[in-house]
Design an enzyme around this catalytic site. Structure first.
Site, short mmCIF file in Angstrom:
data_model
loop_
_atom_site.label_atom_id
_atom_site.label_comp_id
_atom_site.label_asym_id
_atom_site.label_seq_id
_atom_site.Cartn_x
_atom_site.Cartn_y
_atom_site.Cartn_z
N ARG A 36 0.82 -1.22 0.00
CA ARG A 36 0.00 0.00 0.00
C ARG A 36 0.85 1.27 0.00
NH1 ARG A 36 -4.60 -2.22 4.08
NH2 ARG A 36 -6.01 -2.96 2.46
N LYS A 209 -17.92 -16.08 2.50
CA LYS A 209 -19.27 -15.59 2.79
C LYS A 209 -20.04 -15.12 1.56
CE LYS A 209 -19.13 -13.90 7.49
NZ LYS A 209 -19.09 -12.63 8.22
N GLY A 366 -8.09 -8.62 -0.50
CA GLY A 366 -6.81 -9.06 0.05
C GLY A 366 -6.44 -10.48 -0.29
N GLY A 389 -13.34 -4.00 0.59
CA GLY A 389 -14.73 -3.56 0.72
C GLY A 389 -15.07 -2.47 -0.28
P1 AMP Z 1 -13.98 -13.86 2.21
O1 AMP Z 1 -13.48 -12.96 3.29
O2 AMP Z 1 -15.45 -14.10 2.24
O3 AMP Z 1 -13.48 -13.44 0.82
O4 AMP Z 1 -13.34 -15.28 2.47
C1 AMP Z 1 -11.97 -15.55 2.45
C2 AMP Z 1 -11.71 -16.78 3.25
O5 AMP Z 1 -12.49 -17.84 2.76
C3 AMP Z 1 -10.29 -17.25 3.24
O6 AMP Z 1 -9.76 -17.09 4.52
C4 AMP Z 1 -10.40 -18.74 2.87
O7 AMP Z 1 -9.61 -19.57 3.67
C5 AMP Z 1 -11.84 -19.03 3.13
N1 AMP Z 1 -12.35 -20.17 2.34
C6 AMP Z 1 -12.52 -20.22 1.02
N2 AMP Z 1 -12.99 -21.43 0.67
C7 AMP Z 1 -13.11 -22.17 1.79
C8 AMP Z 1 -13.54 -23.49 2.07
N3 AMP Z 1 -13.94 -24.32 1.10
N4 AMP Z 1 -13.57 -23.87 3.37
C9 AMP Z 1 -13.17 -23.05 4.35
N5 AMP Z 1 -12.74 -21.79 4.14
C10 AMP Z 1 -12.70 -21.35 2.88
#
Ligand code: AMP
Length: 409
Positions: A36, A209, A366, A389
């Site tokens: 950054r 999520k 990130g 975000g």
């Molecule tokens: P997000 O903040 O929603 O973009 O999610 C990112 C996180 O999702 C990362 O820390 C990944 O480890 C987690 N993630 C992605 N796929 C999986 C999965 N199949 N099982 C558990 N964690 C996951």
């Protein structure tokens, strides 16, 4: 971009307040990732070479919130962890010139430091978030910040989705208010996705999520993205909603109706929505020794899906061939844990390959940025967004307060 930039104003001899995003990971006074800081250099160098007196302001973490939490738990709070002082040293190395540091961001002492500045000097202010007025977008605090300068520049795209004193309120008291060069670059690339993407336009979304990504998915479907590839844990909410067994994989049960709605909307809009066909799973009772790749429909109740499988990698990569615009946010699996980074790294490579063949690729957030770095293909991506975000909100069609507050071109 329809906003004025730092290039549009005469800043010679002026005190220029640049809101930067120096929210970098620091451990024991050492900066672990200076991406950054590096990203803000073009604006800072432009201001220095134009003869401005350069005043830099940023947030770092959440000192007041963390202090409150520590007090509630009876733990000790160390404010030094939230000081931007190590950033002044790193910036000084990167610029090859002295960067002065002010121990606060408002007040008499800071004003005295600013008064003593000469053309081309650089002063970094202490973390804005040591003052509650910053996140509250407090007028009094914004007015105090405004006293320091003659021109306002916002280069902190990553903080532009927040209406805080240094990103929004300050512009009521400090004009002109213009975009920095990083802000301009971000808005130019992201607007391309939003307004007039060259087609085929393929979006890849992953991560844990669904709930965080609903607005961006809906906006992409409204804008008739050609293909939507969904991977990561997020896919399991779509599978469970359709009646598949997903075992102990991560699911947001309350989002299942929304997932069905999205699938329906995609179909009605002629958007090709693809979910994984296979995945890497482990047995939840024997995670270390049980890794295997199976079709989604073979998942039983004891299994946890942690990455997309090889067939899915092949299918998603094929869908990326010939793409002219690609947007990617969110990993395809739990990529922080090897070997569950394989799917994400393979997709990063496929995005890089499509870019070499003529696509404009934009990677935001990130984790996906970490993934392109891990895959060693960062230099092949057209634009790596510094916003998480902010990128998602912008692509969801929302107005970012930190952009709205800037002067129209
Ligand atoms: P997000 O903040 O929603 O973009 O999610 C990112 C996180 O999702 C990362 O820390 C990944 O480890 C987690 N993630 C992605 N796929 C999986 C999965 N199949 N099982 C558990 N964690 C996951």
């Amino acid at each position: 971009m329809n906003k004025k930039t730092i290039r549009d104003v005469d800043i010679k001899g002026k005190r220029v307040f640049i809101r930067v995003d120096f929210n970098v990971p620091i451990k024991n006074g050492r900066i672990e990732d200076d991406t950054r800081i590096v990203a803000s250099l073009p604006t800072i160098k432009h201001a220095i070479s134009s003869g401005a007196k350069v005043i830099l302001a940023s947030h770092l973490g959440r000192p007041l919130k963390d202090k409150k939490k520590a007090e509630e738990k009876g733990e000790e709070f160390n404010p030094k962890k939230y000081s931007l002082e190590p950033v002044a040293a790193r910036l000084s190395e990167l610029l090859g010139k002295e960067v002065a540091f002010a121990e606060d961001c408002i007040g008499e002492k800071v004003l005295q430091k600013v008064d003593a500045m000469k053309e081309g000097d650089v002063l970094l202010l202490e973390n804005l978030r040591f003052h509650a007025g910053e996140e509250k977008n407090d007028e009094g605090f914004a007015a105090e910040l405004a006293k320091l300068a003659d021109v306002y520049v916002n280069d902190a795209f990553g903080a532009a989705h927040r209406a805080h004193a240094s990103t929004a309120g300050i512009t009521k008291f400090l004009q002109p208010a213009v975009a920095g060069l990083l802000m301009e670059k971000e808005l130019t690339y992201l607007s391309r996705v939003l307004d007039n993407p060259e087609r085929p336009f393929v979006a890849i979304l992953g991560g844990a999520k669904v709930s965080d990504k609903i607005p961006v998915i809906e906006s992409l479907i409204d804008r008739k993205v050609d293909k939507l590839l969904i991977g990561g844990a997020m896919a399991y909410t779509f599978f469970k909603a359709q009646g598949f067994t997903v075992g102990k994989s991560l699911v947001e049960d309350n989002m299942m109706p929304k997932a069905l709605e999205i699938m329906d909307k995609a179909e009605r809009s002629g958007v090709k929505l693809l979910l994984p066909t296979d995945h890497q799973v482990v047995d939840s009772y024997d995670p270390l020794h049980s890794r295997r790749t199976i079709p989604i429909e073979f998942t039983n109740v004891g299994l946890v899906g942690l990455d997309i499988g090889t067939e899915t990698v092949a299918v998603f990569s094929k869908e990326l061939e010939g793409a002219k615009t690609i947007f990617w946010n969110g990993p395809m699996g739990m990529f922080e844990e090897k070997p569950f980074d394989e799917g994400t790294v393979a997709i990063a490579k496929a995005v890089a390959e499509a870019t070499e063949k003529g696509a404009i690729s934009i990677v935001g957030g990130g984790d996906s940025v970490a993934a392109v770095n891990q895959a060693g293909v960062a230099d092949k991506i057209s634009h790596i967004s510094t916003g998480g975000g902010a990128t998602l909100e912008f692509l969801a069609g929302e107005v970012l307060p930190g952009v709205e507050a800037l002067n129209d071109a």
